[in-house]
Design a protein around this motif. Sequence first.
Motif, short mmCIF file in Angstrom:
data_model
loop_
_atom_site.label_atom_id
_atom_site.label_comp_id
_atom_site.label_asym_id
_atom_site.label_seq_id
_atom_site.Cartn_x
_atom_site.Cartn_y
_atom_site.Cartn_z
N ALA A 32 1.07 -10.97 6.36
CA ALA A 32 0.37 -9.70 6.29
C ALA A 32 1.21 -8.63 5.60
CB ALA A 32 -0.01 -9.24 7.70
N ILE A 33 2.51 -8.63 5.89
CA ILE A 33 3.40 -7.64 5.27
C ILE A 33 3.52 -7.90 3.77
CG2 ILE A 33 5.78 -6.81 5.17
CD1 ILE A 33 5.93 -7.38 8.20
N MET A 34 3.67 -9.17 3.39
CA MET A 34 3.79 -9.51 1.97
C MET A 34 2.53 -9.13 1.21
SD MET A 34 5.99 -10.76 -0.12
CE MET A 34 6.13 -11.49 -1.75
N ALA A 35 1.38 -9.14 1.88
CA ALA A 35 0.12 -8.83 1.21
C ALA A 35 -0.02 -7.35 0.86
CB ALA A 35 -1.05 -9.25 2.10
N VAL A 36 0.72 -6.49 1.56
CA VAL A 36 0.53 -5.05 1.36
C VAL A 36 1.79 -4.32 0.92
CG1 VAL A 36 -1.37 -4.97 3.02
CG2 VAL A 36 0.97 -4.54 3.81
N ILE A 37 2.93 -5.00 0.88
CA ILE A 37 4.17 -4.31 0.55
C ILE A 37 4.13 -3.85 -0.92
CG2 ILE A 37 5.44 -6.39 -0.14
CD1 ILE A 37 7.88 -5.20 1.30
N PRO A 38 4.43 -2.58 -1.20
CA PRO A 38 4.29 -2.06 -2.56
C PRO A 38 5.14 -2.78 -3.61
CG PRO A 38 4.46 -0.26 -0.99
CD PRO A 38 4.75 -1.53 -0.23
N SER A 39 6.33 -3.25 -3.23
CA SER A 39 7.18 -3.93 -4.20
C SER A 39 6.58 -5.23 -4.70
CB SER A 39 8.56 -4.20 -3.59
OG SER A 39 8.44 -4.88 -2.36
N HIS A 40 5.65 -5.80 -3.96
CA HIS A 40 4.94 -6.99 -4.42
C HIS A 40 3.64 -6.61 -5.13
CE1 HIS A 40 2.35 -10.72 -3.42
NE2 HIS A 40 3.05 -10.97 -4.51
N ILE A 41 2.96 -5.60 -4.60
CA ILE A 41 1.68 -5.18 -5.19
C ILE A 41 1.86 -4.71 -6.63
CG2 ILE A 41 -0.15 -3.45 -5.04
CD1 ILE A 41 -0.02 -3.64 -2.05
N MET A 42 3.01 -4.10 -6.93
CA MET A 42 3.18 -3.53 -8.27
C MET A 42 3.11 -4.59 -9.37
SD MET A 42 7.25 -2.70 -8.57
CE MET A 42 8.50 -3.99 -8.50
N ARG A 43 3.33 -5.88 -9.02
CA ARG A 43 3.25 -6.95 -10.02
C ARG A 43 2.10 -7.91 -9.75
NH1 ARG A 43 6.62 -5.69 -14.35
NH2 ARG A 43 8.63 -4.95 -13.58
N SER A 44 1.24 -7.60 -8.79
CA SER A 44 0.20 -8.57 -8.42
C SER A 44 -1.19 -7.97 -8.36
CB SER A 44 0.54 -9.20 -7.06
OG SER A 44 0.58 -8.22 -6.04
N VAL A 45 -1.39 -6.77 -8.90
CA VAL A 45 -2.72 -6.17 -8.88
C VAL A 45 -3.59 -6.81 -9.95
CG1 VAL A 45 -1.97 -3.97 -7.92
CG2 VAL A 45 -1.93 -4.32 -10.38
#
Length: 376
Positions: A33-46
């Motif tokens: 759940a954390i990996m799904a919403v953490i900004p450092s991951h979202i910035m490359r996965s949108v």
Amino acid sequence: FLPAYCAVITCMFTYLISLEATGKKMVGMAACAIMAVIPSHIMRSVAGSLDNEAVGVPAIAATFYFWVRSLRDKGSWPYGLLAGLAYVYLVYAWGGYIFVLNMIAGHAGCLCATGHFTVNLQKSYSLFYVIGTAGAITLPIVKWKPLRDMEHLAAMIAFFGLHYFGILELFRLGYIPGFKKMKKSEFHRFRLNACLYTGVAIVALGASVLPEDLVGPLSARVRGLFVAHTKTGNPLVDSVAEHQATSPAMYQIYFHWVFYLFPAGALLVLVSTTHVSKLLNRGKQTRDEAKYFVLCLTAVAYYFSQRMSRLVLLFAFPASICAGVAVGTALDWSAQQLVSDEAKADSDDEEEEDEKEAKTPSKKIEGHSYHPGGDT
């Protein structure tokens, strides 16, 4: 939508690695759940924004999972084949494969240093290294770099080092003529002396026989992880803003409260390893190989994320796992307390009813025993 699909795959492997390290589904779900919403991951996965990192991160997660899964027990080493194949895909997808290669090699070395060498480790790493290196060589831009460049040297040393440790195991078990089976303390001294003499001999032989230009230097990007980003010697690397050091404000932006939770999770993982548990009189633990991998990955990724701002993406993965350990452990403990309190309340109610029945006097009615509130 490809980056979003890749993000789902990354979250899935985040769950699996967390489960492999702790054995707790609650921890795995929290990390996912954390990996799904953490900004450092979202910035490359949108969705709608595709780059190499979008397809590279799930390949990294897959390689890491298959690696730790291959170390679970004696029969798990074939998973090293899947780790090698995932690594080959990563080589074709993103230049960050060097980080993954050295991370796995470093983990193998860490396991040997902490007394966790097994034949299973030797088989798993051999499968991973041989398949991964053979696949990487087929890429034209890579060619013979895995066998000649400095940043690939640690993986090669780990490969031969594990086989050397395997040979020493034959001495320990008495399979070599002229050697009897050794006790643990005797074998430690024997292995230390053997490694020392062999290391000195290899260094001396290499310095006197091998040509100076056989091994290439570190690339500019790798040098940027250890020196100031403006002094790598490559103008292109020096001028890119993403190669500068990460400021504390960026950690707040890209990690938020996860940045303050991950140290607690890493501490919980450390405490649950066998070596620390023995010091705390908690007995032998399981899944040590996966736990050491999470600790090594967290430390290395955090260091690299400090040196280069674009690498906060790599730190998102271990930070989510460690934060998931902290959150999942807290939720597990809370659920256990709730269940135990309910069970205790039910037990107390049953005891009170038994005491009331024991204290209630019985009456005789026409030859039958009668209890108030009961059947006649």
